[in-house]
Motif scaffolding. Structure first.
Motif, PDB file in Angstrom:
ATOM      1  N   PRO A 133       0.962  -1.199   0.213  1.00 56.00           N
ATOM      2  CA  PRO A 133      -0.013   0.037  -0.006  1.00 56.00           C
ATOM      3  C   PRO A 133       0.999   1.243   0.035  1.00 56.00           C
ATOM      4  CG  PRO A 133      -0.186  -1.143   2.289  1.00 56.00           C
ATOM      5  CD  PRO A 133       0.621  -2.108   1.225  1.00 56.00           C
ATOM      6  N   MET A 134       2.054   1.168   0.650  1.00 55.23           N
ATOM      7  CA  MET A 134       2.717   2.613   0.537  1.00 55.23           C
ATOM      8  C   MET A 134       3.457   2.843  -0.814  1.00 55.23           C
ATOM      9  SD  MET A 134       4.965   2.976   4.312  1.00 55.23           S
ATOM     10  CE  MET A 134       5.917   1.274   3.926  1.00 55.23           C
ATOM     11  N   GLY A 135       3.753   1.785  -1.468  1.00 54.89           N
ATOM     12  CA  GLY A 135       4.288   2.089  -2.848  1.00 54.89           C
ATOM     13  C   GLY A 135       3.019   2.429  -3.853  1.00 54.89           C
ATOM     14  N   ALA A 136       1.895   1.894  -3.555  1.00 54.87           N
ATOM     15  CA  ALA A 136       0.831   1.944  -4.394  1.00 54.87           C
ATOM     16  C   ALA A 136       0.504   3.401  -4.321  1.00 54.87           C
ATOM     17  CB  ALA A 136      -0.316   1.159  -4.305  1.00 54.87           C
ATOM     18  N   MET A 137       0.139   3.911  -3.118  1.00 60.50           N
ATOM     19  CA  MET A 137      -0.074   5.303  -2.630  1.00 60.50           C
ATOM     20  C   MET A 137       0.712   6.381  -3.416  1.00 60.50           C
ATOM     21  SD  MET A 137      -3.153   4.815  -1.761  1.00 60.50           S
ATOM     22  CE  MET A 137      -3.726   6.319  -1.205  1.00 60.50           C
ATOM     23  N   ARG A 138       1.943   6.039  -3.033  1.00 58.18           N
ATOM     24  CA  ARG A 138       3.006   7.081  -3.741  1.00 58.18           C
ATOM     25  C   ARG A 138       2.838   7.099  -5.241  1.00 58.18           C
ATOM     26  NH1 ARG A 138       6.771   5.003   0.362  1.00 58.18           N
ATOM     27  NH2 ARG A 138       7.354   3.234  -0.761  1.00 58.18           N
ATOM     28  N   ASP A 139       2.656   5.812  -5.873  1.00 65.25           N
ATOM     29  CA  ASP A 139       2.319   5.888  -7.429  1.00 65.25           C
ATOM     30  C   ASP A 139       1.201   6.836  -7.620  1.00 65.25           C
ATOM     31  OD1 ASP A 139       3.471   4.636  -9.916  1.00 65.25           O
ATOM     32  OD2 ASP A 139       1.360   4.117  -9.844  1.00 65.25           O
ATOM     33  N   ILE A 140       0.024   6.509  -6.886  1.00 60.01           N
ATOM     34  CA  ILE A 140      -1.159   7.374  -7.056  1.00 60.01           C
ATOM     35  C   ILE A 140      -1.127   8.924  -6.987  1.00 60.01           C
ATOM     36  CG2 ILE A 140      -3.567   7.392  -6.000  1.00 60.01           C
ATOM     37  CD1 ILE A 140      -3.334   4.443  -5.600  1.00 60.01           C
ATOM     38  N   ALA A 141      -0.237   9.169  -6.007  1.00 58.70           N
ATOM     39  CA  ALA A 141       0.130  10.463  -5.671  1.00 58.70           C
ATOM     40  C   ALA A 141       0.628  11.368  -6.951  1.00 58.70           C
ATOM     41  CB  ALA A 141       1.102  10.718  -4.442  1.00 58.70           C
ATOM     42  N   SER A 142       1.616  10.365  -7.730  1.00 56.01           N
ATOM     43  CA  SER A 142       2.184  10.970  -9.175  1.00 56.01           C
ATOM     44  C   SER A 142       1.029  11.070 -10.149  1.00 56.01           C
ATOM     45  CB  SER A 142       3.200   9.961  -9.514  1.00 56.01           C
ATOM     46  OG  SER A 142       2.570   8.969 -10.182  1.00 56.01           O
ATOM     47  N   LEU A 143      -0.104  10.496  -9.981  1.00 55.35           N
ATOM     48  CA  LEU A 143      -1.198  10.765 -10.929  1.00 55.35           C
ATOM     49  C   LEU A 143      -2.171  12.057 -10.641  1.00 55.35           C
ATOM     50  CD1 LEU A 143      -2.435   7.202 -11.472  1.00 55.35           C
ATOM     51  CD2 LEU A 143      -0.898   8.317 -12.825  1.00 55.35           C
ATOM     52  N   LEU A 144      -1.782  12.711  -9.601  1.00 57.25           N
ATOM     53  CA  LEU A 144      -2.830  13.810  -9.124  1.00 57.25           C
ATOM     54  C   LEU A 144      -2.294  15.068  -9.646  1.00 57.25           C
ATOM     55  CD1 LEU A 144      -3.439  12.572  -5.618  1.00 57.25           C
ATOM     56  CD2 LEU A 144      -5.270  12.740  -7.512  1.00 57.25           C
TER      57      LEU A 144
END
Length: 258
Positions: A133-144
């Motif tokens: 989840p930490m890696g995923a949420m960092r990746d998702i932040a890059s899409l915002l």
């Protein structure tokens, strides 16, 4: 990358959704939501800026997007992403409004398939299933986009009912009964606790997002779901007064403005 075992589980579980009817829409103006989807719709209707570009990860049958469309929320585009082939087929069949796009995306690393920037990313009943989840949420932040937000709904392991179970020596499973071994309909679980891999509190998720994943701030949007020992009015008041004790987790995390 999602293991094949998990992909097989989700494909079997949602096989019927390839030919399921379009989902019913939740109203936008419910004062006291009693379900995560209804709560999400009510909050997103207020939070989304006009013309917003929205990405929903693990969109399921598309009920959130359909509710916002039916309620007249003026979003610009809405991407419904999934990994389950039956769900992808069902979404492509049911969603014909040109503002909707259906896309395959692995929520562990959505940027590998999605290159756009979004005002909001919606994640309901998802983060608890992620391997990293930490890696995923960092990746998702890059899409915002700057100032954009991710809307997360997940079970609260510190909810008072689960505290009581744990105090009694029972595992406080969040998606199954019989300590994670049996589905709510009585069928033996195919995956322990229906594939929930991580458990969060309001505090732990907020700290993870702001201290380890690059989000600037979090805000809480709790709702009263169950059990029904309290009436809607009292239950809603308790959930808003002490969400960490009485409510499932419903949270917005924002990235910095430009």
């Amino acid at each position: 990358m999602i293991p094949n075992r998990l992909l097989e589980h989700y494909e079997d579980k949602y096989a019927a959704e390839e030919v399921a009817p379009a989902p019913p829409a939740y109203p936008l103006d419910v004062r006291r939501p009693r379900h995560r989807a209804g709560n999400a719709v009510a909050n997103l209707a207020r939070l989304l800026p006009p013309g917003a570009d929205v990405l929903e990860l693990a969109a399921g049958n598309g009920q959130i997007g359909e509710s916002l469309r039916a309620g007249g929320v003026p979003f610009g585009s809405y991407t419904l992403s999934e990994i389950s082939p039956p769900r992808l087929a069902g979404l492509r069949r049911a969603f014909t409004d040109p503002r909707f796009e259906v896309a395959y995306a692995d929520a562990e690393r959505p940027s590998e398939k999605l290159s756009g920037k979004y005002d909001a990313v919606v994640m309901l009943a998802l983060i608890e299933h992620l391997i990293d989840p930490m890696g995923a949420m960092r990746d998702i932040a890059s899409l915002l986009k700057p100032g954009g937000f991710v809307y997360v709904d997940t079970p609260n392991i510190a909810k008072w009912t689960r505290r009581l179970r744990l105090a009694g020596g029972r595992f406080p499973s969040t998606a199954s009964v019989d300590e994670g071994l049996t589905r709510g309909d009585g069928v033996p679980a195919d995956l322990h606790d229906e594939g929930h891999l991580h458990y969060f509190t309001y505090r732990s998720l907020s700290l993870m997002l702001t201290e380890r994943c690059g989000y600037a701030s979090t805000e809480f949007h709790p709702y009263y779901e169950a059990p029904r020992y309290f009436g809607d009015r009292l239950g809603t008041a308790l959930s808003r007064w002490r969400p960490g004790f009485f409510a499932e987790i419903s949270m917005v995390a924002r990235v910095k403005d430009a």
